[in-house]
Enzyme design. Structure first.
Site, short mmCIF file in Angstrom:
data_model
loop_
_atom_site.label_atom_id
_atom_site.label_comp_id
_atom_site.label_asym_id
_atom_site.label_seq_id
_atom_site.Cartn_x
_atom_site.Cartn_y
_atom_site.Cartn_z
N CYS A 121 0.83 -1.21 0.00
CA CYS A 121 0.00 0.00 0.00
C CYS A 121 0.86 1.25 0.00
O CYS A 121 1.81 1.36 0.78
CB CYS A 121 -0.92 0.00 1.22
SG CYS A 121 -2.05 1.40 1.26
N ARG A 123 -13.35 0.48 -5.17
CA ARG A 123 -13.10 0.65 -3.74
C ARG A 123 -12.71 2.08 -3.40
O ARG A 123 -12.53 2.44 -2.24
CB ARG A 123 -12.05 -0.35 -3.25
CG ARG A 123 -10.62 -0.02 -3.65
CD ARG A 123 -9.69 -1.20 -3.40
NE ARG A 123 -9.70 -1.62 -2.02
CZ ARG A 123 -8.81 -1.21 -1.11
NH1 ARG A 123 -7.91 -0.32 -1.43
NH2 ARG A 123 -8.86 -1.67 0.11
#
Length: 348
Positions: free
Chosen positions: A172, A271
């Site tokens: 991430c 998302r």
């Protein structure tokens, strides 16, 4: 952490790792619990049906990823349920009105909203839909958040558990790209404190899932010590044979493919709360490889034994006692170096 008194009864075989999965009222038993505090990340390279089956057999839970066609996700859920095992599934904030009914019909045990930032009106829309159409019969987690405001927003809107962590995952890059997020230990500590205040006020205990920031097994232990009820892991599970990622040979070593849901490869724009769900302006995840570790079971059992051993060092036989007994102190950079092998030539 500082050790506590280890009593004669504090041996790993007596340690219980059962932990609540969804919210419950003070004095009541949780309607759903896990036999170990592990769930797998809602990712294409992690939570397929094979890993879901093997993880459930160990006492954990997989959340089948939602960045795929609704019917394909439902079939994965059915494959796990055919083995008479528990399984979770992810949903997004776009097609949830179609996806949730299909997953419920497939027999899913628990849902979780897949989003990089849970403090949003879009998540409220999903929670409202579930409560309006299913009441409390369908369990759904929400997140991710890193603050008390974010926690209370999701708690007040009916989340059954709440995920904590933004930008801490190994693949991430949200913090790097957008400056959004918080160090994982600080985030868990802050949200746990918020949860305890909420419990005192409302008499409702909402389990917290620490999501991200796990590199070593001792990081799992620290997340639980800080007050998380369970941890969600991606890289940890992506390296096993049961994970969906392909096996890759590089320089004589074997690796498994592992990519973030915010990467271009995942194409999981749903998302993210942008106006255009067909594309994303920039990546929030990377495409990577992790060393292949083989089968899931021996590694998971070893990690669980480490947790139990630490519980014994703190005079605890349950995770609830462990959190109460944990005394966490700051450690200097020198102390961290001392904690591992040093000043020697290691021989394997």
């Amino acid at each position: 952490m500082l050790p506590g008194l280890t009593k004669r009864t504090n041996v790993p075989d007596n340690a219980c790792l059962k932990t609540p999965l969804v919210k419950f009222k003070k004095g009541a038993e949780p309607p759903m619990s896990l036999d170990m505090p592990f769930v797998s990340a809602m990712m294409q390279s992690v939570s397929g049906e094979k890993l879901a089956i093997d993880l459930a057999r160990q006492g954990g839970l997989a959340f089948i990823y939602c960045s795929q066609a609704i019917d394909k996700q439902a079939k994965m859920v059915q494959a796990v349920k055919a083995q008479k095992l528990r399984v979770g599934a992810a949903v997004n904030t776009r097609d949830f009105k179609e996806r949730i009914p299909a997953l419920v019909s497939a027999g899913v045990d628990v849902l979780c909203i897949d989003s990089s930032d849970g403090y949003s009106e879009w998540q409220k829309d999903v929670l409202d839909f579930v409560r309006k159409n299913y009441g409390e019969s369908v369990k759904i987690g929400a997140g991710n958040v890193v603050s008390e405001d974010g926690f209370r927003f999701l708690a007040d809107n009916g989340a059954d558990f709440i995920k904590v962590g933004i930008g801490g995952g190994s693949i991430c890059i949200t913090r790097e790209q957008k400056a959004i997020g918080l160090g994982q230990a600080t985030a868990v500590k802050d949200v746990v404190a918020a949860r305890e205040r909420y419990f005192k006020e409302k008499g409702i205990y909402i389990p917290l899932c620490s999501d991200g920031g796990i590199v070593y097994d001792n990081h799992i232990i620290m997340a639980l010590a800080f007050g998380a009820d369970f941890v969600m892991m991606g890289r940890y599970f992506a390296r096993f044979n049961q994970a969906p990622g392909k096996l890759v040979n590089r320089d004589g070593k074997q690796y498994k493919e592992y990519w973030g849901e915010g990467s271009n490869r995942a194409k999981n724009w749903q998302r993210y709360d942008s106006d255009d769900v067909k594309k994303q302006a920039f990546e929030e995840g990377v495409n990577a490889l992790v060393p292949c570790a083989g089968d899931l079971e021996p590694y998971v059992q070893q990690t669980l034994y480490k947790i139990k051993s630490t519980m014994c060092n703190l005079g605890s036989t349950t995770l609830k006692e462990f959190k109460t007994n944990a005394r966490i102190v700051p450690v200097s950079s020198v102390g961290i170096l001392e904690g591992g092998a040093h000043d020697v030539l290691q021989v394997k």
